[in-house]
Design an enzyme around this catalytic site. Structure first.
Site, PDB file in Angstrom:
ATOM      1  N   SER A 164       0.907  -1.221  -0.138  1.00 42.01           N
ATOM      2  CA  SER A 164       0.125  -0.113   0.035  1.00 42.01           C
ATOM      3  C   SER A 164       0.734   1.351   0.046  1.00 42.01           C
ATOM      4  O   SER A 164       1.578   1.528  -0.907  1.00 42.01           O
ATOM      5  CB  SER A 164      -1.220  -0.192   1.237  1.00 42.01           C
ATOM      6  OG  SER A 164      -1.910   0.969   0.931  1.00 42.01           O
ATOM      7  N   ASP A 284     -10.178  -3.779  -5.337  1.00 41.53           N
ATOM      8  CA  ASP A 284      -9.469  -2.956  -4.393  1.00 41.53           C
ATOM      9  C   ASP A 284     -10.119  -1.504  -4.522  1.00 41.53           C
ATOM     10  O   ASP A 284     -10.136  -0.875  -5.413  1.00 41.53           O
ATOM     11  CB  ASP A 284      -8.012  -2.825  -4.503  1.00 41.53           C
ATOM     12  CG  ASP A 284      -7.034  -2.129  -3.329  1.00 41.53           C
ATOM     13  OD1 ASP A 284      -7.622  -1.163  -2.833  1.00 41.53           O
ATOM     14  OD2 ASP A 284      -5.958  -2.122  -3.551  1.00 41.53           O
ATOM     15  N   HIS A 314      -8.109  -5.054  -0.802  1.00 40.36           N
ATOM     16  CA  HIS A 314      -6.874  -4.196  -0.698  1.00 40.36           C
ATOM     17  C   HIS A 314      -5.999  -5.175   0.190  1.00 40.36           C
ATOM     18  O   HIS A 314      -4.939  -5.288  -0.352  1.00 40.36           O
ATOM     19  CB  HIS A 314      -6.989  -2.820   0.210  1.00 40.36           C
ATOM     20  CG  HIS A 314      -5.881  -2.024   0.382  1.00 40.36           C
ATOM     21  ND1 HIS A 314      -5.265  -1.422  -1.013  1.00 40.36           N
ATOM     22  CD2 HIS A 314      -5.280  -1.765   1.360  1.00 40.36           C
ATOM     23  CE1 HIS A 314      -4.213  -0.854  -0.403  1.00 40.36           C
ATOM     24  NE2 HIS A 314      -4.159  -0.960   0.943  1.00 40.36           N
TER      25      HIS A 314
END
Length: 351
Positions: A164, A284, A314
């Protein structure tokens, strides 16, 4: 192993959720209180055995005078085949879910190193505050450069592993040191924040203006990230046990710095030149999978691979059903195995 922790009626968890953890000392106390409970949650990541792994936790003051928490996991009976340097996501830490991921990598022969960014996890700094993304990247680069220069590791290939926001950190490190790394694994990289998480244009401009006068204020609207990131509801219910995760509204300066960074990275995708493995869930809604496709297409890397997982959210390694988590871990380890072999004997130097 102790009995699996119950997700309901945990008095200690309820008590600790009311503790102010803006400062690192409080976060460290809270983590110490819940550490044993955390690692006995009924999550597939915590079922990886610790046998055969040497772990070490450290606190070191860096060149900016900030005390940084770090942890390492090394194979006990052999020299690591390569180093894997982890960059965690926004709000996260390297002491909860990543423990299980690191064990898997260490048992596969890798030396795994992780750190908490200033203001996150157990490192010093106001919780969730990013006054400068560039300085954060410099802190990470300094920490991992020091590890790579140690005599016992200096001849080994080294890989970045970013999740991320950590994907953005990894890419910025690579752009600063284009020849220093044997490759990068990017899991749901934050090359662009999903449009649904960005405030409307007028509100965005107001918040950017306010960030210069109220940088630490928590005024940025935000959806429930656990709900957006974790597809498996049972695993989503475990997220409150990550008590030192920053889960409040983003601080103004932090939000502006992340937005600026993603805009900057989007303009530099064609400069990415190292071997990369990009992994992203097609469903996501936190970071934009279309920009991962764009990174794959634009990167000038001769060696690049992208895997898009159907229906996945995600948090590919923490919040998916067990079979998906195992599949993603297998994809990562297979790629590292192939590329650590390729890198053996070659000299990787920093620029």
């Amino acid at each position: 192993m102790a009995p699996a922790a119950k997700l309901d009626n945990n008095e200690e968890l309820r008590r600790l959720k009311d503790v102010n953890i803006d400062e690192a000392s409080a976060r460290r106390h809270v983590r110490d209180s819940l550490k044993d409970i955390q690692l006995n949650l009924d999550h597939i990541l915590f079922k990886t055995p610790e046998n055969g792994i040497k772990t070490k936790e450290s606190y070191e003051v860096n060149s900016r005078g900030i005390e940084i928490f770090s942890k390492s996991w090394l194979p006990e009976a052999s020299t690591p085949r390569a180093l894997v340097c982890f960059c965690h996501g926004y709000g996260d830490t390297c002491t909860f879910f990543f423990e299980g991921i690191a064990r898997r990598l260490a048992l596969s022969g890798y030396g795994v190193f992780a750190m908490d960014y200033p203001g996150f996890g157990l490192s010093e700094g106001l919780h969730g505050y990013i006054p400068s993304f560039d300085l954060l990247v410099q802190d990470v680069l300094e920490h991992y450069s020091n590890i790579k220069e140690k005599p016992e590791f200096s001849s080994l290939p080294s890989f970045l592993f970013g999740q991320s926001m950590g994907g953005a950190v990894s890419l910025k490190i690579h752009l600063k040191q284009p020849n220093a790394w044997a490759g990068a694994v990017l899991v749901a990289p934050m090359c662009k924040i999903a449009d649904d998480l960005v405030p409307p244009p007028v509100l965005k401009q107001i918040l950017i203006g306010l960030a210069s006068v109220l940088p630490k204020q928590k005024l940025v609207p935000q959806k429930d990230l656990a709900e957006a990131a974790f597809r498996d509801i049972r695993k989503r219910e475990m997220t409150p046990y990550n008590v030192i995760c920053y889960s409040g509204k983003p601080r103004l300066r932090s939000a502006v710095e992340m937005l600026r960074t993603t805009q900057e990275i989007e303009k530099q995708l064609q400069k990415v030149s190292l071997p990369i493995l990009i992994l992203h869930g097609e469903a996501d809604t936190v970071t934009d999978p279309s920009v991962s496709r764009e990174l794959y297409e634009k990167a000038k890397s001769a060696d690049k691979k992208i895997v898009l997982y159907e229906n996945a959210y995600h948090s590919l390694l923490e919040g998916e059903p067990d079979d998906m988590i195992l599949r993603v871990l297998s994809d990562i380890i297979s790629w590292l195995d192939e590329h650590s072999l390729q890198a053996e004997g070659s000299v990787v130097t920093s620029v």
